[in-house]
Write a protein that holds these residues in place. Structure first.
Motif, mmCIF file in Angstrom:
data_model
loop_
_atom_site.group_PDB
_atom_site.id
_atom_site.type_symbol
_atom_site.label_atom_id
_atom_site.label_comp_id
_atom_site.label_asym_id
_atom_site.label_seq_id
_atom_site.Cartn_x
_atom_site.Cartn_y
_atom_site.Cartn_z
ATOM 1 N N TYR A 193 -7.982 4.382 -1.591
ATOM 2 C CA TYR A 193 -7.079 5.070 -2.522
ATOM 3 C C TYR A 193 -5.933 4.161 -2.963
ATOM 4 O O TYR A 193 -5.354 4.368 -4.023
ATOM 5 C CB TYR A 193 -6.509 6.346 -1.887
ATOM 6 N N VAL A 194 -5.571 3.210 -2.117
ATOM 7 C CA VAL A 194 -4.417 2.368 -2.448
ATOM 8 C C VAL A 194 -4.801 0.952 -2.887
ATOM 9 O O VAL A 194 -3.959 0.215 -3.400
ATOM 10 C CB VAL A 194 -3.404 2.299 -1.275
ATOM 11 N N CYS B 227 0.796 -1.231 0.000
ATOM 12 C CA CYS B 227 0.000 0.000 0.000
ATOM 13 C C CYS B 227 0.827 1.280 0.000
ATOM 14 O O CYS B 227 0.442 2.269 -0.615
ATOM 15 C CB CYS B 227 -0.966 -0.038 1.185
ATOM 16 N N LYS C 145 0.823 4.166 -2.825
ATOM 17 C CA LYS C 145 0.514 5.562 -2.473
ATOM 18 C C LYS C 145 1.600 6.515 -2.971
ATOM 19 O O LYS C 145 1.299 7.554 -3.538
ATOM 20 C CB LYS C 145 0.379 5.667 -0.945
ATOM 21 N N ILE D 104 -7.362 5.458 4.221
ATOM 22 C CA ILE D 104 -6.560 5.543 3.000
ATOM 23 C C ILE D 104 -6.781 4.329 2.076
ATOM 24 O O ILE D 104 -6.457 4.377 0.893
ATOM 25 C CB ILE D 104 -5.056 5.665 3.399
#
Ligand code: SAH
Ligand code: SF4
Ligand code: F3S
Length: 442
Positions: free
Chosen positions: A169-170, A82, A86, A166
């Protein structure tokens, strides 16, 4: 040829599963596992960025690798997972010791990327920005850590966008594997001696929705429950908003699905739940708890909780404490809110000071430990089916295993030899907060 690899894994079960894919591909290429990264020709660091504390620890490890690589430049250092997803190409610029950077949708291409690197020696980032692609079904074999318990990813990604998190998003959008592929993988693992299966997804209740199927997770559970040789089925994580009555019934009626419900609440205050975009209220969540207990009276309930979300007042926190008193969880994973840049919560005003967060965390953990001890004490005198893990790590005079609700149980080594994955009746004699002790009835 005697090439070796090591994998340093951080983060959730999905990452552990990905690491088993990486290990399988390395073993296909003729690499052998070593625990010591000083010895390894390939060092793979599989990363997590869910909280700042995880990132700091991992960056420390990557820093340590600078000297290791300087001493032994032939080593290949791969950073996957991850954090790699990112930070992308920037990561390679900041950390010249890193040779390969692999994003979360690239797991199955690792073998090809590594072979290309070994031939050309070009440092490279293998990152798909398009996280809507479905990782291909894995053709090679896994090298699993456990001899009896297997992780089985059933879907990738998350569509929920909780405002603190998060992960979407990853890991990209939700993509489900077919039920046939999942069951086939389980049947193959059963043939190799695996007994416990944990179905993995960021929100397993959404399983199949991207394929246009309704209630598919409940059906999948019923299907997996019927596979001969499957002893225990677990799953994580199920979002309380999407936990249907159909699913609770499927768990209640199954023979092998553990009567354990992990239902992350994140906060006890409706106001904060809404600011988190969780899609339920305190009342609807408590209603869910009542429904679970009406179908499965002895269900083990566990949760995840965040303290110190932006704007959390003492009043909101009191709501979390009182929710814990009402539900009385068997266990809770408690986290201090960590600001993740790019998420909506990071830009919210009223960030809670560190000292206040820590104080709330301590109060909540103290309360939770009391509940946990009480639940454990209620088990004293009961005989429970325990799945054997092996000899206890800390005390080789004791066997260790897990209840259906995933509680750790130790019992003295006697004449009987057990294999990991065996199920043994154990009568609980002593309860501590983190541990149960008993005697085997065999
Ligand atoms: N998809 C799973 C797991 C998400 S990550 C789920 O929804 O339950 C695991 C846990 O980490 C979350 O449940 C949450 O409690 C915690 N977490 C996620 N982002 C966080 C953040 N920014 N700060 C602190 N804890 C966080
Ligand atoms: Fe994160 Fe929420 Fe998705 Fe879980 S459901 S991974 S907490 S966004
Ligand atoms: Fe961490 Fe990625 Fe899992 S951020 S918690 S390893 S999905």
């Amino acid at each position: 040829m005697n090439k070796t690899y090591t994998i340093l894994n951080y983060g959730c079960q999905m990452n552990e599963s990905d690491s088993e894919h990486y290990a399988g591909q390395l073993s296909d290429l003729g690499y052998h596992y070593t625990e010591d990264f000083h010895e390894a020709d390939v060092i793979l660091i599989n990363t997590c960025c869910v909280r700042e504390s995880a990132e700091k620890k991992i960056l420390g490890k990557i820093g340590e690798m600078k000297a290791v690589k300087a001493k032994d430049p032939h080593k290949v250092l791969c950073v996957t997972g991850c954090m790699a997803q990112k930070d992308g190409e920037d990561f390679l610029k900041t950390y010249p010791q890193v040779d390969l950077l692999i994003g979360t949708a690239h797991v199955n291409n690792f073998k090809a990327i590594l072979q290309e690197y070994l031939a050309e020696k070009n440092r490279k980032a293998g990152i798909y920005n398009d996280l809507t692609i479905m990782p291909q079904e894995f053709e090679g074999h896994f090298v699993r850590k456990s001899e009896y318990a297997a992780w089985v990813p059933i879907m990738y990604g998350c569509n929920n966008f909780c405002t603190y998190c998060i992960v979407p998003y990853v890991r990209g959008r939700e993509r489900s594997r077919s039920a046939e592929a999942i069951c086939e993988e389980i049947r193959k693992a059963v043939a190799l001696g695996y007994r416990e299966f944990t179905l993995l997804g960021q929100n397993v209740n959404s399983y199949g929705k991207d394929r246009g199927e309704a209630n598919a997770f409940a059906q999948l559970l019923r299907q997996v429950d019927r596979i001969p040789g499957v002893e225990r089925v677990r799953y994580m994580t199920s979002h309380p908003r999407d936990m249907s009555e159909e699913l609770i019934k499927a768990v209640a009626e199954s023979r092998h699905v553990c009567k354990h419900f992990h239902i992350p609440v994140q906060s006890g205050s409706t106001r904060i739940m809404q600011a988190m975009n969780r899609g339920y209220t305190r009342e609807s969540y408590l209603e869910l708890v009542r429904r679970i207990r009406s179908y499965v009276p002895n269900a083990v309930l566990t949760t995840d909780i965040i303290v110190g979300f932006p704007g959390e007042t003492e009043e909101d926190f009191a709501q979390t404490m009182s929710l814990f008193d009402e539900v009385r969880y068997d266990a809770a994973y408690t986290f201090i809110y960590s600001k993740r840049s790019g998420t909506p919560a990071a830009a919210m005003e009223d960030q809670v000071p560190e000292a206040v967060k820590k104080d709330r965390m301590n109060r909540l953990m103290e309360l939770q430990n009391k509940h946990r001890l009480k639940h454990n004490q209620e088990l004293v005198g009961k005989t429970l089916p325990i799945m054997v893990e092996g000899l206890s790590h800390n005390n080789k005079q004791m066997w260790s295993g897990r209840t259906d609700g995933n509680k750790l149980v130790l019992w003295p080594v006697g004449d009987r030899i057990f294999n990991p994955g065996d199920v043994v009746p154990v009568t609980i004699e002593k309860a501590q907060t983190w541990l149960l002790k008993g005697r085997a009835e065999l």
